[in-house]
Design a protein around this motif. Structure first.
Motif, mmCIF file in Angstrom:
data_model
loop_
_atom_site.group_PDB
_atom_site.id
_atom_site.type_symbol
_atom_site.label_atom_id
_atom_site.label_comp_id
_atom_site.label_asym_id
_atom_site.label_seq_id
_atom_site.Cartn_x
_atom_site.Cartn_y
_atom_site.Cartn_z
ATOM 1 N N GLN A 1 -1.621 0.032 -2.590
ATOM 2 C CA GLN A 1 -1.770 -1.164 -2.007
ATOM 3 C C GLN A 1 -3.275 -2.059 -2.001
ATOM 4 N N VAL A 2 -3.997 -0.974 -1.497
ATOM 5 C CA VAL A 2 -5.420 -1.485 -1.284
ATOM 6 C C VAL A 2 -6.208 -1.693 -2.732
ATOM 7 N N VAL A 3 -5.947 -0.858 -3.746
ATOM 8 C CA VAL A 3 -6.532 -0.961 -5.028
ATOM 9 C C VAL A 3 -5.679 -1.644 -6.024
ATOM 10 N N SER A 4 -4.769 -2.244 -5.629
ATOM 11 C CA SER A 4 -3.654 -3.055 -6.471
ATOM 12 C C SER A 4 -4.348 -4.140 -7.106
ATOM 13 N N ARG A 5 -4.125 -4.306 -8.430
ATOM 14 C CA ARG A 5 -4.331 -5.686 -9.116
ATOM 15 C C ARG A 5 -3.661 -6.695 -9.082
ATOM 16 N N ASP A 6 -2.255 -6.466 -8.459
ATOM 17 C CA ASP A 6 -1.284 -7.608 -8.481
ATOM 18 C C ASP A 6 -1.729 -8.840 -7.318
ATOM 19 N N LYS A 7 -2.025 -9.852 -8.227
ATOM 20 C CA LYS A 7 -2.405 -10.909 -7.486
ATOM 21 C C LYS A 7 -1.671 -11.563 -6.426
ATOM 22 N N ALA A 8 -0.383 -11.277 -6.419
ATOM 23 C CA ALA A 8 0.497 -11.813 -5.588
ATOM 24 C C ALA A 8 0.579 -10.974 -4.257
ATOM 25 N N LEU A 9 0.470 -9.550 -4.490
ATOM 26 C CA LEU A 9 0.430 -8.742 -3.462
ATOM 27 C C LEU A 9 -0.947 -9.052 -2.665
ATOM 28 N N GLN A 10 -1.958 -9.156 -3.275
ATOM 29 C CA GLN A 10 -3.533 -9.378 -2.761
ATOM 30 C C GLN A 10 -3.344 -10.732 -2.025
ATOM 31 N N ALA A 11 -2.866 -11.589 -2.412
ATOM 32 C CA ALA A 11 -2.762 -12.740 -1.861
ATOM 33 C C ALA A 11 -1.766 -12.780 -0.603
ATOM 34 N N LEU A 12 -0.837 -12.053 -0.664
ATOM 35 C CA LEU A 12 0.103 -11.912 0.665
ATOM 36 C C LEU A 12 -0.511 -11.054 1.679
ATOM 37 N N ILE A 13 -1.399 -10.183 1.152
ATOM 38 C CA ILE A 13 -2.486 -9.326 2.229
ATOM 39 C C ILE A 13 -3.350 -10.253 2.887
#
Length: 242
Positions: free
Chosen positions: A43-55
């Motif tokens: 999750q920390v290194v994910s490039r998923d923009k939706a996931l990163q925005a959620l975090i």
């Protein structure tokens, strides 16, 4: 959970609606307390923009799921791997989030070499105390200024209120807990120090933790909070947390 950081590891998608205006979770509680989540390395290194925005949008605090545990940070004696822990801190700093370090001493994910000599025999009390001290000093000093507080000792009390007969207990004795807090404070006098455990809805366990904390404080140890790692089900008596 009676601590400055509320870790809600299972919550990853809650949106609060107030006066018909969507309010992100970290803003909804900004004037009350920190609200956080556990993150794994993926999750920390994910490039998923939706996931990163959620975090970023919903949490004001983060804690590592595994990458700050001893077996990951020091898989071999004297060989440290801070890569993934550093990535977590980098992300938190980018997002303006607080980091809780988890955890320094825990029987479950300690490297096997911690307790054995080169011949595979159980080490002496003196050797294990020194290894524990060296590990805590190195880790706490590495993250000095980047971590708000550490879970110094994790899950050392059984459900019946007795101390868990872990290798730390068997080799060092019950004072391994006090020594761990002492070493952590010496390594960084400014960082907050916590004891963390689960099952605090059990009166016998909770009372044992209270006695332990009072004993630590009586010995001059700094301890700022107790982490109540809760696995709450529908049949859990929440009244036990009051």
């Amino acid at each position: 959970m009676k601590r400055s950081v509320f870790l809600l590891a299972a919550v990853m998608a809650t949106i609060w609606v107030f006066s018909q205006k969507a309010t992100i979770m970290r803003e909804a509680f900004a004037d009350k307390f920190l609200i956080g989540t556990a993150l794994n390395t993926r999750q920390v290194v994910s490039r998923d923009k939706a996931l990163q925005a959620l975090i970023k949008d919903n949490f004001s605090a983060v804690v590592a799921e595994n990458c700050m545990k001893a077996e990951v940070l020091q898989p071999q004696e004297g060989v440290f791997n801070f890569k993934d822990g550093d990535r977590l801190c980098d992300l938190a700093e980018k997002n303006g989030q607080v980091v809780t370090g988890h955890c320094l001493i825990w029987h479950s994910q300690a490297p096997r070499w911690f307790f054995k000599d080169k011949d595979g025999k159980t080490v002496s009390r003196e050797v294990l105390v020194q290894r524990m001290k060296d590990h805590i000093y190195k880790v706490v000093r590495h993250y000095k200024g980047r971590v708000k507080g550490w879970d110094v000792v994790n899950e050392a009390v059984e459900g019946n209120g007795e101390l868990r007969k872990s290798p730390f207990y068997k080799i060092i004795g019950p004072d391994f807990i006090r020594l761990a807090f002492q070493f952590a404070h010496e390594a960084d006098p400014d960082v907050e120090l916590y004891y963390n455990d689960y099952g605090m809805d059990s009166p016998r366990k909770r009372e044992a933790v209270v006695r332990m904390v009072k004993d630590l404080k009586a010995h001059g140890c700094r301890i700022d909070a107790v982490g109540m790692q809760s696995h709450v089900a529908f049949n859990t008596s929440l009244g036990e947390y009051e």
